[in-house]
Write a protein that holds these residues in place. Structure first.
Motif, PDB file in Angstrom:
ATOM      1  N   ASN A  15       0.727  -1.294   0.044  1.00  0.00           N
ATOM      2  CA  ASN A  15      -0.055  -0.115  -0.125  1.00  0.00           C
ATOM      3  C   ASN A  15       0.845   1.161   0.053  1.00  0.00           C
ATOM      4  N   LYS A  16       2.360   1.161  -0.237  1.00  0.00           N
ATOM      5  CA  LYS A  16       2.950   2.283  -0.229  1.00  0.00           C
ATOM      6  C   LYS A  16       2.591   3.333  -1.004  1.00  0.00           C
ATOM      7  N   LYS A  17       2.444   2.965  -2.292  1.00  0.00           N
ATOM      8  CA  LYS A  17       2.093   3.841  -3.478  1.00  0.00           C
ATOM      9  C   LYS A  17       0.437   3.649  -3.823  1.00  0.00           C
ATOM     10  N   MET A  18      -0.007   4.507  -3.592  1.00  0.00           N
ATOM     11  CA  MET A  18      -1.783   4.604  -3.945  1.00  0.00           C
ATOM     12  C   MET A  18      -1.900   5.004  -5.337  1.00  0.00           C
ATOM     13  N   SER A  19      -2.859   4.643  -5.859  1.00  0.00           N
ATOM     14  CA  SER A  19      -3.407   5.098  -7.188  1.00  0.00           C
ATOM     15  C   SER A  19      -4.491   6.229  -6.914  1.00  0.00           C
ATOM     16  N   VAL A  20      -4.496   7.017  -8.125  1.00  0.00           N
ATOM     17  CA  VAL A  20      -5.831   7.847  -7.964  1.00  0.00           C
ATOM     18  C   VAL A  20      -7.009   7.246  -7.662  1.00  0.00           C
ATOM     19  N   ARG A  63      -2.150  13.133  -7.245  1.00  0.00           N
ATOM     20  CA  ARG A  63      -2.773  14.170  -8.128  1.00  0.00           C
ATOM     21  C   ARG A  63      -3.627  13.897  -9.168  1.00  0.00           C
ATOM     22  N   ILE A  64      -4.848  14.537  -9.367  1.00  0.00           N
ATOM     23  CA  ILE A  64      -5.774  14.046 -10.487  1.00  0.00           C
ATOM     24  C   ILE A  64      -5.034  14.251 -11.814  1.00  0.00           C
ATOM     25  N   GLY A 168     -11.430   6.679 -11.493  1.00  0.00           N
ATOM     26  CA  GLY A 168     -12.459   5.651 -10.714  1.00  0.00           C
ATOM     27  C   GLY A 168     -13.859   5.944 -10.508  1.00  0.00           C
ATOM     28  N   ILE A 169     -14.453   7.191 -11.112  1.00  0.00           N
ATOM     29  CA  ILE A 169     -15.986   7.330 -10.783  1.00  0.00           C
ATOM     30  C   ILE A 169     -16.925   6.253 -11.272  1.00  0.00           C
ATOM     31  N   SER A 170     -17.825   5.970 -10.478  1.00  0.00           N
ATOM     32  CA  SER A 170     -18.878   4.842 -10.678  1.00  0.00           C
ATOM     33  C   SER A 170     -20.331   5.117 -10.858  1.00  0.00           C
ATOM     34  N   CYS A 171     -20.800   6.365 -10.408  1.00  0.00           N
ATOM     35  CA  CYS A 171     -22.044   6.435 -10.835  1.00  0.00           C
ATOM     36  C   CYS A 171     -22.160   8.165 -10.810  1.00  0.00           C
ATOM     37  N   PRO A 184      -7.071  15.238  -4.348  1.00  0.00           N
ATOM     38  CA  PRO A 184      -8.060  15.098  -3.883  1.00  0.00           C
ATOM     39  C   PRO A 184      -8.487  15.097  -2.514  1.00  0.00           C
ATOM     40  N   LEU A 185      -9.499  15.692  -2.122  1.00  0.00           N
ATOM     41  CA  LEU A 185      -9.784  16.239  -0.702  1.00  0.00           C
ATOM     42  C   LEU A 185     -11.096  15.415  -0.220  1.00  0.00           C
ATOM     43  N   PHE A 186     -12.135  15.501  -1.248  1.00  0.00           N
ATOM     44  CA  PHE A 186     -13.475  15.202  -0.795  1.00  0.00           C
ATOM     45  C   PHE A 186     -14.101  14.570  -2.148  1.00  0.00           C
ATOM     46  N   VAL A 187     -15.057  13.468  -2.029  1.00  0.00           N
ATOM     47  CA  VAL A 187     -15.843  12.774  -2.871  1.00  0.00           C
ATOM     48  C   VAL A 187     -17.408  12.732  -2.194  1.00  0.00           C
TER      49      VAL A 187
END
Length: 705
Positions: A15-20, A63-64, A168-171, A184-187
C-alpha cells in the motif's frame, strides 16, 4: 485513525503507493462516514473535523490526471488544463450526464456556491459530462443542455469517459473536490449535499489561503448562451404540449420551458394568452404577476389548467375564468417525501415532470384525479381534486397529494402491487379512459410502461430489458415488447381511435407508435416521411380532439410541429405572440415632450449593471419598437445598443407612447443572463407649440440588477 489514513500516513508494504482510483474509492467511503459523524455537531466542531480531514490529505502526492487533449468544451474560449488553469484553485469536478434528474438537482447547489465564491476568490467548478446515452456524447446536444439548464461554468465533453475511468468514478452525479495542487480532498456521491459543499469549500479556502496557496487568476470563460437562436423570443426549449377544447374552439397549451411561461394558442400558432414572465420565479397571482421555473407537463380540466412546475417542485393551477395562478402542491423547494398525504403547499415534491387527468370510476360521471409523474423520486403521485375512494377502499380528502405507484427506488421493476414496483424517472403520461390505464415514458429505463388504474398493477409495454436493474438497455429498434428499443423517451400520447400510444423517442429524435400488446414501430424522424423535417430531442406530444393531427414539442429546435396522421405531412407552426404583449423581466418608463409638428427622436441608452454584470459583446443584442400607426422608424433591429434608435414622429396634439423592447445578454465570470427589458416613452405634446428640433436626442440610463 481510520485504515485509509493509516495507509496514507504510514505507507508500508504493497500500500506504499496508492493510485488515484484507490484514493477516490477510499475517499468516497471516508466522506460518507464524515457526513454521518458531523451531522449532529455544532458548527465549530464541524469545521474543526473538516479542517483536520483537509490537513491529512493536503500533503499527499496523489494528483488528479489532466484532461485529455482535444476534448470539446463549453463556456470557455480554450481547452482547460488542471495544471495550467486550475492550479491555486479549490476545484469541484461535477461528473454528470444531462439526462439524469439527480444531476439536475445539484445544479442549484453549485450555482449558489458559485454566487458566493467567485473564480477570483479561488473556487472553480468544472462540469465533466460523462454520457450515459449514445445521444449524449454529441457535443451539440451537450451545448443545448448547458443552455437549457443555464450552466455558466466550464463543461467538458468527456465522451470516452477518460477522466471518469482514470480516477475511478462509478455513478452520477459524483463531485470530486480538489485542493490547489489538484490533490483529491473530498468525494460526494448523489444529491443533497448543499450544506456540506458550502462547509467543505469555506474551510478549504480559509486553510489554503492561510498558506498563500490560493490564486486569484481568472479563467478564459466564454458563455454559450449567446449562441441560442434569435427566434428564442417566441419559444425556447418547449417541453410539453396539450390540446383541449374550449368555448372558442380547440386550443393548444405549450409549456415554453426555457422562457418560464405557459402559452395558450390556436392550432395555427397564434398565441392568445401568455401566463407568467420570462424570468424564473415562484409566485402566484394574475397572469402577468405569476412566475414559473422551467414548467413541463400541462393538462386541462374544464376551465383549469394544471402545470408541472418542474424546477419549483410544485404543481400549479391556472384558472382561465378568474385569470389567476395558484399553487396546489409543493412549496418551491425540492422535497424527499416518498409517501405524501398532505394538502397544498404542505406537501413537498421533487421535480414533477408531467400531469394528466384520469376520471376515476367512483360514480357515473367519474371523479377527476390528477396524475403526476414525479421524476425526482421515480414515482407516480396523485392529487385528489375531490373526496375520493381509491385503491383498497382508501379515502383521500379533496386536495390531498400522495404517492400511488413506485417505491422510490430507481429500477424497471413491474409488480402487481403498485408500491412494490420500481420506476426510473417517469417523464410523460398518457391516460386511456377506455382501457382504464395510464401509459408512462420511463425515461431512464428507455421504456414505455403501463399502470392498470383499476388496481395499480404495473406492467411492461415496450423497450428496456427483462432485468429490472439494467437501466442501460437502450437503442433504436422496432419490435415487440423487450425486443423493441428506445432511447430516453420523454413524451407519450394516447390515440383512442387507433388504440395505440405515440412515443416521443427523444434521444433517437423520432416519433414512434406502440399498441397495448407492445408492437412498436417508427412513424416519423430520421427521414421518415420527410427528410426536411428533422426532430431534435422532441419531448412532448398531443393529439387534437379529432385525433387527426399530432403536435410535437420539438425541444432543441425551439418549435412546435404538427403532423397530419393520415398523409404524414409535417409542418412547423409559426408562433405569433400578441402584438401588444411584452413579457419583460424589467420595465422602465420615461417622460419626454415634443412639439406638435413633425420631427425626429434619436434615442440612446446607457446600461449600468449591478453584481459585476457586463454586456456580452459577442451576443446579438436585439430590440424591437412599437410606435403609433402614423409614425415610422428607420432603425436596424439587430446590432450594438450603442447605435441610436431613430424615430420619425408625425404632427399631432395628443399624448402617445413608444414601446422599445430590449432583448440582451449580460454576463459575469460564472454565468450569462438573458434579459428582456421593456422601456416605455410617454410622449407629451408641447401645448405651447414650441418649435421642434428636427433631431431631438434622448439619452436614458437603465440601472439593471
Amino acid at each position: 485513525m481510520n485504515s485509509f489514513y493509516f495507509r496514507m500516513l504510514c505507507g508500508s508494504g504493497e500500500n506504499k503507493k496508492m493510485s488515484v482510483q484507490d484514493t477516490i474509492e477510499d475517499l468516497t467511503e471516508i466522506c460518507m462516514n464524515l457526513r454521518h459523524n458531523i451531522k449532529s455537531l455544532d458548527q465549530k466542531e464541524k469545521e474543526n473535523i473538516v479542517l483536520k480531514h483537509i490537513k491529512e490529505f493536503a500533503d499527499t502526492d496523489i494528483r488528479i490526471c489532466d484532461f485529455q487533449k482535444g476534448l470539446e468544451w463549453c463556456n470557455v474560449s480554450e481547452e482547460l488544463s488542471v495544471v495550467k488553469h486550475l492550479a491555486g484553485k479549490i476545484t469541484i469536478l461535477d461528473f454528470f450526464t444531462y439526462c439524469c434528474i439527480n444531476c439536475m438537482h445539484i445544479l442549484p447547489d453549485l450555482d449558489a456556491l458559485e454566487k458566493k465564491y467567485s473564480i477570483e476568490d479561488g473556487l472553480a467548478v468544472i462540469g465533466v459530462h460523462s454520457a450515459k446515452f449514445a445521444n449524449e456524447r454529441n457535443s451539440e446536444k451537450i451545448l443545448s443542455a448547458v443552455q437549457r439548464y443555464n450552466i455558466g461554468h466550464p463543461v467538458v465533453n468527456d465522451s470516452q469517459l477518460s477522466m471518469w475511468r482514470d480516477i475511478g468514478i462509478s455513478c452520477w452525479p459524483s463531485l470530486v473536490i480538489l485542493g490547489p495542487k489538484s490533490q483529491p480532498l473530498f468525494v460526494l456521491v448523489g444529491e443533497g449535499h448543499r450544506e456540506l459543499l458550502f462547509l467543505y469549500v469555506r474551510v478549504a479556502l480559509d486553510y489554503f489561503n492561510s498558506l498563500n496557496q490560493i490564486s486569484n487568476h481568472s479563467l478564459p470563460l466564454n458563455s454559450v448562451q449567446h449562441l441560442l437562436p434569435a427566434s428564442r423570443g417566441n419559444l425556447l426549449f418547449p417541453g410539453k404540449i396539450h390540446a383541449f377544447k374550449s368555448e372558442n374552439g380547440e386550443k393548444l397549451i405549450v409549456s415554453d420551458t426555457g422562457n418560464n411561461r405557459i402559452l395558450i394558442m390556436n392550432g395555427t400558432g397564434k398565441v392568445e394568452i401568455v401566463i407568467g414572465g420570462c424570468a424564473p420565479g415562484f409566485e402566484d397571482g394574475n397572469f402577468e404577476k405569476a412566475r414559473f421555473n422551467a414548467p413541463q407537463g400541462i393538462c386541462a380540466l374544464e376551465n383549469w389548467i394544471f402545470v408541472a412546475d418542474n424546477e419549483n417542485h410544485a404543481v400549479r393551477k391556472i384558472d382561465l375564468v378568474a385569470k389567476t395562478v395558484t399553487t396546489v402542491a409543493g412549496n418551491g423547494t425540492q422535497g424527499h417525501d416518498y409517501s405524501g398525504g398532505k394538502l397544498g403547499r404542505d406537501q413537498v415534491l421533487s421535480s414533477p415532470w408531467d400531469v394528466a387527468i384520469y376520471q376515476h370510476k367512483q360514480s357515473e360521471s367519474g371523479v377527476p384525479v390528477l396524475l403526476i409523474a414525479i421524476a425526482g423520486t421515480h414515482q407516480i403521485w396523485a392529487l385528489f381534486l375531490q373526496d375520493t375512494i381509491w385503491w383498497k377502499k382508501k379515502n383521500y380528502k379533496a386536495g390531498t397529494c400522495a404517492a400511488i405507484v413506485g417505491s422510490g427506488r430507481e429500477e424497471n421493476r413491474n409488480n402487481s402491487y403498485p408500491h412494490a414496483a420500481n420506476l426510473a424517472q417517469p417523464s410523460g403520461l398518457a391516460v386511456s379512459q377506455e382501457l382504464g390505464a395510464v401509459f408512462f415514458a420511463d425515461s431512464e429505463s428507455s421504456a414505455i410502461r403501463r399502470v392498470h388504474l383499476e388496481d395499480g398493477k404495473v406492467s411492461a409495454v415496450c423497450g428496456a430489458d427483462k432485468n429490472p436493474s439494467n437501466l442501460h438497455c437502450f437503442g433504436d429498434i422496432d419490435g415487440k415488447q423487450y425486443s423493441a428499443k428506445l432511447q430516453h423517451p420523454l413524451g407519450v400520447a394516447w390515440d383512442s381511435s387507433r388504440k395505440l400510444v405515440y412515443i416521443a423517442d427523444t434521444y433517437n429524435h423520432k416519433i414512434k407508435k406502440v399498441d397495448p400488446e407492445g408492437n412498436c414501430s417508427t412513424l416519423f424522424g430520421a427521414g421518415k416521411p420527410s427528410f426536411d423535417h428533422k426532430f431534435n430531442e422532441p419531448s412532448g406530444l398531443a393529439l387534437n380532439n379529432a385525433e387527426t393531427i399530432l403536435y410535437i414539442a420539438d425541444t432543441n429546435n425551439h418549435c412546435i410541429k404538427s403532423i397530419d396522421i393520415e398523409t404524414g405531412k409535417i409542418d412547423t407552426l409559426t408562433i405569433v405572440l400578441p402584438e401588444e404583449k411584452y413579457e419583460a423581466d424589467r420595465k422602465f418608463e420615461f417622460e419626454t415632450t415634443v412639439g406638435r409638428n413633425a420631427g425626429q427622436l434619436t434615442i440612446s441608452f446607457k446600461l449600468i449593471f449591478e453584481s459585476n454584470l457586463k454586456l456580452n459583446t459577442e451576443a446579438p443584442q436585439r430590440w424591437s419598437l412599437k410606435v403609433p400607426p402614423t409614425w415610422s422608424e428607420t432603425t436596424n433591429l439587430t446590432g450594438s445598443l450603442e447605435t441610436p434608435i431613430h424615430v420619425q414622429y408625425s404632427p399631432g396634439e395628443e399624448d402617445e407612447k413608444i414601446h422599445i423592447f430590449l432583448n440582451i445578454v449580460a454576463c459575469k465570470t460564472t454565468e450569462c443572463i438573458p434579459m428582456k427589458i421593456l422601456t416605455v416613452f410617454n410622449v407629451h405634446r408641447d401645448k405651447n407649440n414650441s418649435p421642434n428640433n428636427l433631431d431631438r436626442k434622448i439619452h436614458e440610463i437603465l440601472y439593471l440588477k
